[in-house]
Design a protein around this motif. Structure first.
Motif, PDB file in Angstrom:
ATOM      1  N   LEU A 114       5.600   1.840  -5.326  1.00 42.59           N
ATOM      2  CA  LEU A 114       4.835   0.756  -5.935  1.00 42.59           C
ATOM      3  C   LEU A 114       5.294   0.479  -7.363  1.00 42.59           C
ATOM      4  CD1 LEU A 114       1.113   1.117  -4.787  1.00 42.59           C
ATOM      5  CD2 LEU A 114       3.010  -0.084  -3.700  1.00 42.59           C
ATOM      6  N   ASN A 115       5.719   1.529  -8.069  1.00 43.26           N
ATOM      7  CA  ASN A 115       6.223   1.322  -9.437  1.00 43.26           C
ATOM      8  C   ASN A 115       7.449   0.424  -9.431  1.00 43.26           C
ATOM      9  OD1 ASN A 115       4.238   2.886 -10.596  1.00 43.26           O
ATOM     10  ND2 ASN A 115       5.469   4.746 -10.646  1.00 43.26           N
ATOM     11  N   HIS A 133      -2.504   0.611  -4.404  1.00 46.05           N
ATOM     12  CA  HIS A 133      -2.395  -0.781  -3.983  1.00 46.05           C
ATOM     13  C   HIS A 133      -1.777  -1.676  -5.057  1.00 46.05           C
ATOM     14  CE1 HIS A 133      -5.835   0.361  -1.166  1.00 46.05           C
ATOM     15  NE2 HIS A 133      -4.832   0.010  -0.379  1.00 46.05           N
ATOM     16  N   LEU A 134      -0.933  -2.593  -4.598  1.00 43.78           N
ATOM     17  CA  LEU A 134      -0.360  -3.669  -5.401  1.00 43.78           C
ATOM     18  C   LEU A 134      -0.688  -4.967  -4.675  1.00 43.78           C
ATOM     19  CD1 LEU A 134       1.544  -4.359  -7.853  1.00 43.78           C
ATOM     20  CD2 LEU A 134       3.443  -4.233  -6.236  1.00 43.78           C
ATOM     21  N   TYR A 139       7.118   5.589   0.628  1.00 41.73           N
ATOM     22  CA  TYR A 139       7.250   4.224   1.122  1.00 41.73           C
ATOM     23  C   TYR A 139       6.101   3.358   0.624  1.00 41.73           C
ATOM     24  CZ  TYR A 139      10.724   5.995   4.452  1.00 41.73           C
ATOM     25  OH  TYR A 139      11.837   6.564   5.026  1.00 41.73           O
ATOM     26  N   ALA A 140       6.247   2.058   0.842  1.00 41.07           N
ATOM     27  CA  ALA A 140       5.154   1.117   0.629  1.00 41.07           C
ATOM     28  C   ALA A 140       4.938   0.362   1.933  1.00 41.07           C
ATOM     29  CB  ALA A 140       5.483   0.139  -0.491  1.00 41.07           C
ATOM     30  N   ARG A 141       3.690   0.344   2.408  1.00 46.28           N
ATOM     31  CA  ARG A 141       3.374  -0.458   3.589  1.00 46.28           C
ATOM     32  C   ARG A 141       3.172  -1.897   3.138  1.00 46.28           C
ATOM     33  NH1 ARG A 141       2.610   0.852   8.512  1.00 46.28           N
ATOM     34  NH2 ARG A 141       2.367   3.076   8.003  1.00 46.28           N
ATOM     35  N   GLU A 146       0.841  -1.191   0.000  1.00 43.75           N
ATOM     36  CA  GLU A 146       0.000   0.000   0.000  1.00 43.75           C
ATOM     37  C   GLU A 146       0.878   1.244   0.000  1.00 43.75           C
ATOM     38  OE1 GLU A 146      -4.014   0.898   2.310  1.00 43.75           O
ATOM     39  OE2 GLU A 146      -2.270   0.984   3.649  1.00 43.75           O
ATOM     40  N   SER A 147       0.696   2.115  -0.965  1.00 40.62           N
ATOM     41  CA  SER A 147       1.514   3.314  -1.078  1.00 40.62           C
ATOM     42  C   SER A 147       1.316   4.215   0.134  1.00 40.62           C
ATOM     43  CB  SER A 147       1.153   4.068  -2.359  1.00 40.62           C
ATOM     44  OG  SER A 147       1.935   5.241  -2.478  1.00 40.62           O
TER      45      SER A 147
END
Length: 232
Positions: free
Chosen positions: A171-172, A189-190, A155-157, A150-151
């Protein structure tokens, strides 16, 4: 088993070479005296295992792992016992305190060989695991255990097990590296498709994904169309 020795002390590297000479199944792929050099050598040599000092000038062993997209297995080697708990939190194979004893190293190498034998073959472009450092806590996480990214700003959580740490990746960047099982649901989201329990139509051409933990993620209309076109 191909090993990269990472330690800023020349005598410490020489001692590890001496100890490893007793293990014919171990090949020393290279040596690095700092984190920057180690990053280059990991990319070039693709070692199976790092014998990694924790405290080094410039960047620590934890900083090194955080910079790697697909870190190898790790045995920490250090003179400082205060790092032991943090090392085991990252699920390292072992933590060897200097001066390193030959029986302790031999046992750690046996564990490394067993863990490496369990690895499933995967395309080299897809990371098998990620290293995540969030404050004083650190983890090695197999990518298959991750349900969702999750962006959160820069950062990404990362959602795995009961944890929600932050990873310094966009995320990219993650989407480019993680392969087709991770799909971009939206700008935020990823999602790992292996953790999608159900999928249903939402409003305005969107999709709603329910993950195995019960969390729901909305797929944007544009990305929903791409998922349908791919037969997902």
């Amino acid at each position: 088993m191909r090993v990269l020795i990472v330690d800023d002390e020349r005598l410490a590297r020489a001692e590890l070479r001496r100890l490893l000479a007793a293990h014919p199944d171990v090949t020393i792929a290279g040596e690095a005296a700092n984190a920057a050099d180690a990053i280059d050598q990991v990319a070039q040599l693709r070692p199976d295992l790092l014998l990694l000092d924790v405290q080094m000038p410039g960047a620590s062993g934890f900083d090194l792992l955080q910079a790697l997209d697909d870190p190898p297995e790790v045995i920490f080697t250090t003179a400082f016992d205060r790092y032991a708990l943090q090392a085991f939190e990252v699920n390292a194979l072992d933590y060897l305190q200097k001066p390193i004893q030959a029986p302790r190293l031999a046992a750690a190498l046996q564990r490394a060989a067993r863990r490496l034998s369990l690895h499933e073959p995967a395309p080299t472009a897809v990371p098998r695991q990620l290293f995540i450092k969030d404050g004083e806590r650190c983890w090695f996480v197999e990518t298959g255990r991750i349900r969702l990214f999750e962006s959160d700003g820069n950062y990404a959580r990362v959602y795995f097990d009961a944890e929600r740490p932050l990873l310094l990746r966009s995320l990219n960047q993650l989407e480019e590296r993680l392969g087709p099982r991770f799909v971009r649901a939206s700008r935020k989201h990823l999602v790992n498709l292996d953790h999608v329990r159900s999928m249903r139509a939402g409003d305005g051409g969107t999709l709603l994904l329910e993950l195995t933990d019960g969390m729901r993620v909305e797929v944007s209309r544009r990305r929903a169309a791409a998922l349908r076109a791919a037969g997902l």
